[in-house]
Scaffold this motif. Structure first.
Motif, mmCIF file in Angstrom:
data_model
loop_
_atom_site.group_PDB
_atom_site.id
_atom_site.type_symbol
_atom_site.label_atom_id
_atom_site.label_comp_id
_atom_site.label_asym_id
_atom_site.label_seq_id
_atom_site.Cartn_x
_atom_site.Cartn_y
_atom_site.Cartn_z
ATOM 1 N N LYS A 9 -61.069 -32.469 44.258
ATOM 2 C CA LYS A 9 -59.862 -31.801 44.299
ATOM 3 C C LYS A 9 -58.728 -32.916 44.050
ATOM 4 O O LYS A 9 -58.824 -34.274 44.401
ATOM 5 C CB LYS A 9 -59.623 -31.420 45.746
ATOM 6 C CG LYS A 9 -59.716 -29.962 45.798
ATOM 7 C CD LYS A 9 -59.533 -29.627 47.253
ATOM 8 C CE LYS A 9 -60.187 -28.276 47.847
ATOM 9 N NZ LYS A 9 -59.829 -27.257 46.990
ATOM 10 N N GLY A 10 -57.767 -32.652 43.271
ATOM 11 C CA GLY A 10 -56.780 -33.626 42.953
ATOM 12 C C GLY A 10 -55.926 -33.655 44.307
ATOM 13 O O GLY A 10 -55.642 -32.608 45.157
ATOM 14 N N THR A 12 -55.966 -35.453 47.185
ATOM 15 C CA THR A 12 -56.547 -35.877 48.371
ATOM 16 C C THR A 12 -56.397 -37.131 48.876
ATOM 17 O O THR A 12 -56.845 -37.637 50.117
ATOM 18 C CB THR A 12 -58.330 -35.333 48.362
ATOM 19 O OG1 THR A 12 -58.656 -36.318 47.531
ATOM 20 C CG2 THR A 12 -58.262 -34.031 48.214
ATOM 21 N N GLY A 13 -55.750 -37.820 47.980
ATOM 22 C CA GLY A 13 -55.390 -39.256 48.377
ATOM 23 C C GLY A 13 -56.441 -40.331 47.935
ATOM 24 O O GLY A 13 -56.487 -41.438 48.573
ATOM 25 N N LYS A 14 -57.097 -40.083 47.065
ATOM 26 C CA LYS A 14 -58.289 -41.009 46.168
ATOM 27 C C LYS A 14 -57.381 -42.256 45.751
ATOM 28 O O LYS A 14 -57.804 -43.165 46.384
ATOM 29 C CB LYS A 14 -58.857 -40.372 45.207
ATOM 30 C CG LYS A 14 -59.859 -39.169 45.402
ATOM 31 C CD LYS A 14 -60.569 -38.607 44.332
ATOM 32 C CE LYS A 14 -59.714 -37.857 43.350
ATOM 33 N NZ LYS A 14 -59.107 -36.731 44.026
ATOM 34 N N THR A 15 -56.624 -42.201 45.018
ATOM 35 C CA THR A 15 -55.666 -43.139 44.256
ATOM 36 C C THR A 15 -55.077 -44.084 45.375
ATOM 37 O O THR A 15 -55.297 -45.282 45.525
ATOM 38 C CB THR A 15 -55.029 -42.765 43.063
ATOM 39 O OG1 THR A 15 -55.752 -42.053 42.293
ATOM 40 C CG2 THR A 15 -54.265 -43.680 42.640
ATOM 41 N N THR A 16 -54.480 -43.521 46.416
ATOM 42 C CA THR A 16 -53.597 -44.119 47.268
ATOM 43 C C THR A 16 -54.778 -44.852 48.005
ATOM 44 O O THR A 16 -54.207 -46.046 48.653
ATOM 45 C CB THR A 16 -52.789 -43.040 48.159
ATOM 46 O OG1 THR A 16 -51.935 -42.194 47.243
ATOM 47 C CG2 THR A 16 -52.178 -43.664 49.188
ATOM 48 N N MET A 188 -53.593 -37.920 55.001
ATOM 49 C CA MET A 188 -52.267 -37.200 54.860
ATOM 50 C C MET A 188 -52.376 -36.142 56.212
ATOM 51 O O MET A 188 -52.010 -34.843 56.157
ATOM 52 C CB MET A 188 -52.025 -36.142 53.632
ATOM 53 C CG MET A 188 -52.087 -37.063 52.580
ATOM 54 S SD MET A 188 -51.719 -35.869 51.080
ATOM 55 C CE MET A 188 -52.676 -36.885 49.813
ATOM 56 N N ILE A 218 -55.530 -41.407 58.093
ATOM 57 C CA ILE A 218 -54.257 -41.695 57.606
ATOM 58 C C ILE A 218 -53.072 -40.715 57.697
ATOM 59 O O ILE A 218 -53.220 -39.607 57.278
ATOM 60 C CB ILE A 218 -54.386 -41.928 55.890
ATOM 61 C CG1 ILE A 218 -55.753 -42.798 55.433
ATOM 62 C CG2 ILE A 218 -53.182 -42.725 55.267
ATOM 63 C CD1 ILE A 218 -55.810 -44.045 56.284
ATOM 64 N N PRO A 219 -51.950 -41.282 58.489
ATOM 65 C CA PRO A 219 -51.022 -40.138 58.655
ATOM 66 C C PRO A 219 -50.172 -39.525 57.478
ATOM 67 O O PRO A 219 -50.104 -40.352 56.167
ATOM 68 C CB PRO A 219 -50.121 -41.158 59.549
ATOM 69 C CG PRO A 219 -50.548 -42.232 59.745
ATOM 70 C CD PRO A 219 -51.702 -42.391 58.983
ATOM 71 N N LEU A 220 -49.585 -38.475 57.518
ATOM 72 C CA LEU A 220 -48.854 -38.155 56.511
ATOM 73 C C LEU A 220 -47.538 -38.813 56.521
ATOM 74 O O LEU A 220 -46.940 -38.735 57.504
ATOM 75 C CB LEU A 220 -48.824 -36.494 56.597
ATOM 76 C CG LEU A 220 -47.686 -35.705 55.418
ATOM 77 C CD1 LEU A 220 -48.649 -35.698 54.331
ATOM 78 C CD2 LEU A 220 -47.499 -34.509 55.938
ATOM 79 N N SER A 221 -46.873 -39.525 55.590
ATOM 80 C CA SER A 221 -45.706 -40.258 55.608
ATOM 81 C C SER A 221 -45.142 -40.325 54.249
ATOM 82 O O SER A 221 -45.785 -40.663 53.396
ATOM 83 C CB SER A 221 -45.877 -41.530 56.064
ATOM 84 O OG SER A 221 -44.794 -42.487 55.987
ATOM 85 N N GLY A 225 -45.240 -42.270 49.056
ATOM 86 C CA GLY A 225 -44.665 -41.995 47.909
ATOM 87 C C GLY A 225 -43.667 -43.259 47.569
ATOM 88 O O GLY A 225 -43.704 -43.385 46.279
ATOM 89 N N ASN A 228 -45.551 -46.034 46.492
ATOM 90 C CA ASN A 228 -46.187 -45.786 45.062
ATOM 91 C C ASN A 228 -45.435 -46.172 44.100
ATOM 92 O O ASN A 228 -45.365 -46.670 43.050
ATOM 93 C CB ASN A 228 -46.940 -44.585 45.235
ATOM 94 C CG ASN A 228 -48.241 -44.321 45.774
ATOM 95 O OD1 ASN A 228 -48.894 -45.501 46.272
ATOM 96 N ND2 ASN A 228 -48.877 -43.204 45.726
HETATM 97 N N1 LIG Z 1 -50.610 -40.469 53.742
HETATM 98 C C1 LIG Z 1 -49.768 -39.940 52.646
HETATM 99 N N2 LIG Z 1 -48.757 -39.339 53.177
HETATM 100 C C2 LIG Z 1 -47.836 -38.930 52.153
HETATM 101 N N3 LIG Z 1 -48.111 -38.795 50.985
HETATM 102 C C3 LIG Z 1 -49.281 -39.102 50.429
HETATM 103 C C4 LIG Z 1 -50.234 -39.727 51.276
HETATM 104 N N4 LIG Z 1 -51.268 -40.332 50.526
HETATM 105 C C5 LIG Z 1 -51.105 -39.897 49.228
HETATM 106 N N5 LIG Z 1 -49.822 -39.140 49.242
HETATM 107 C C6 LIG Z 1 -49.318 -38.822 47.895
HETATM 108 O O1 LIG Z 1 -49.960 -37.468 47.746
HETATM 109 C C7 LIG Z 1 -49.989 -37.553 46.189
HETATM 110 C C8 LIG Z 1 -51.512 -37.481 45.920
HETATM 111 O O2 LIG Z 1 -52.114 -38.615 46.298
HETATM 112 P P1 LIG Z 1 -53.059 -39.575 45.394
HETATM 113 O O3 LIG Z 1 -53.486 -40.688 45.857
HETATM 114 O O4 LIG Z 1 -52.543 -39.692 44.100
HETATM 115 O O5 LIG Z 1 -54.486 -38.442 45.250
HETATM 116 P P2 LIG Z 1 -55.508 -37.916 44.553
HETATM 117 O O6 LIG Z 1 -55.841 -39.385 43.811
HETATM 118 O O7 LIG Z 1 -56.681 -37.651 45.390
HETATM 119 O O8 LIG Z 1 -55.187 -37.058 43.530
HETATM 120 C C9 LIG Z 1 -49.260 -38.643 45.753
HETATM 121 O O9 LIG Z 1 -48.098 -38.231 45.255
HETATM 122 C C10 LIG Z 1 -49.231 -39.668 46.776
HETATM 123 O O10 LIG Z 1 -48.097 -40.571 46.714
#
Ligand SMILES: Nc1ncnc2c1ncn2[C@@H]1O[C@H](COP(=O)(O)OP(=O)(O)O)[C@@H](O)[C@H]1O
Ligand SMILES: [Mg+2]
Length: 259
Positions: A9-10, A12-16, A188, A218-221, A225, A228
């Protein structure tokens, strides 16, 4: 230690997670290689490379060289560094590789060919994957010791996770017997919401016995963003925030596991 961050799924926080975990590990003195293995190049952008499409050498060129049995570009042509962290960048050209891999004999092992000789130079190699269970993700799994699965409660789907786990089992049986599941990371998380509580309970009920669920969540915050946006890790951007502490906690959990 090679870890793939995967979830088809896109969002989900993979890249972050790949980026901030690398940063947290480097903070602990570890040498880390980040591999951007997503044609969207989001990790490359996070790393501060503003125009991935203009890169002279990227994962596309490396994969291409391996598949055509050509000499690899020299590492100083593709490794970008920030302190203890190196990155091999990607851009949209990598999607061509996904197509070419279809007809390639032993193609699943292409990324392994690159990473195996680099392994001893790093404590951790972290691979960020694209949101699909296609040939790029399979290449990443084939090269990895373990998989870290970020789960976003807002996007929870039992079927989705089952599909991912089935692919990992297949890769283990057919291509890479050493692969294990590192753990499920809740990302999130807004712990006050019913949605979070329900998703977390389901993850625990379904997988708690068989798969490690990281204690760090990992908290939603909104700070994520923002960080990043400025191409900074959350530890640099907001060192005292709960998200920064959570990623540091995750790094420690990994290290306590013995790597
Ligand atoms: N803990 C978090 N709280 C709020 N936003 C987040 C969090 N982790 C990621 N995001 C945001 O959610 C979006 C998707 O995250 P991303 O890491 O790119 O996911 P993926 O790589 O799985 O598609 C991005 O815009 C990112 O900035
Ligand atoms: Mg991503």
């Amino acid at each position: 230690m090679i870890i793939t961050v995967a979830n088809q799924k896109g969002g989900t926080g993979k890249t972050t997670t790949a980026y901030n975990l690398a940063y947290a590990l480097s903070h602990e003195g570890k040498r880390v290689l980040l591999v951007d293995f997503d044609p969207q190049g989001n990790l490359t952008l996070c790393f501060g490379i503003e125009q991935p499409d203009r890169l002279k050498v990227s994962m596309f060129h490396i994969m291409n060289a391996i598949m055509s049995d050509e000499l690899l570009p020299a590492p100083d042509q593709y490794l970008h560094s920030q302190g203890n962290i190196d990155l091999t960048p990607s851009n949209i050209e990598l999607s061509i590789i996904e197509i070419n891999l279809r007809d390639e004999m032993g193609g699943e092992k292409t990324l392994t060919t690159l990473l195996e000789p680099m392994k001893h130079q790093y404590d951790y190699i972290i691979i960020d994957t694209n949101p699909s269970l296609g040939l790029l993700t399979i290449n990443a799994l084939a090269a990895s010791d373990s998989v870290l699965i970020p789960v976003n409660p807002q996007l929870w789907s039992a079927t989705g996770l089952t599909q991912l786990l089935n692919i990992i089992i297949k890769v283990k049986k057919r291509i890479n017997p050493r692969i294990t599941i590192e753990g499920i990371l809740m990302t999130m998380c807004d712990t006050r919401t019913l949605l979070y509580k329900e998703a977390f309970r389901l993850v625990q009920d379904h997988y708690g016995e068989s798969i490690r669920i990281f204690e760090s969540q990992i908290p939603l915050s909104v700070k994520v963003g923002e960080a990043n946006f400025y191409s900074q890790s959350i530890m640099e951007f907001h060192p005292k925030s709960k998200v920064a502490l959570a990623y540091q906690g995750l790094a420690k959990e990994l290290m306590n596991h013995g790597y």
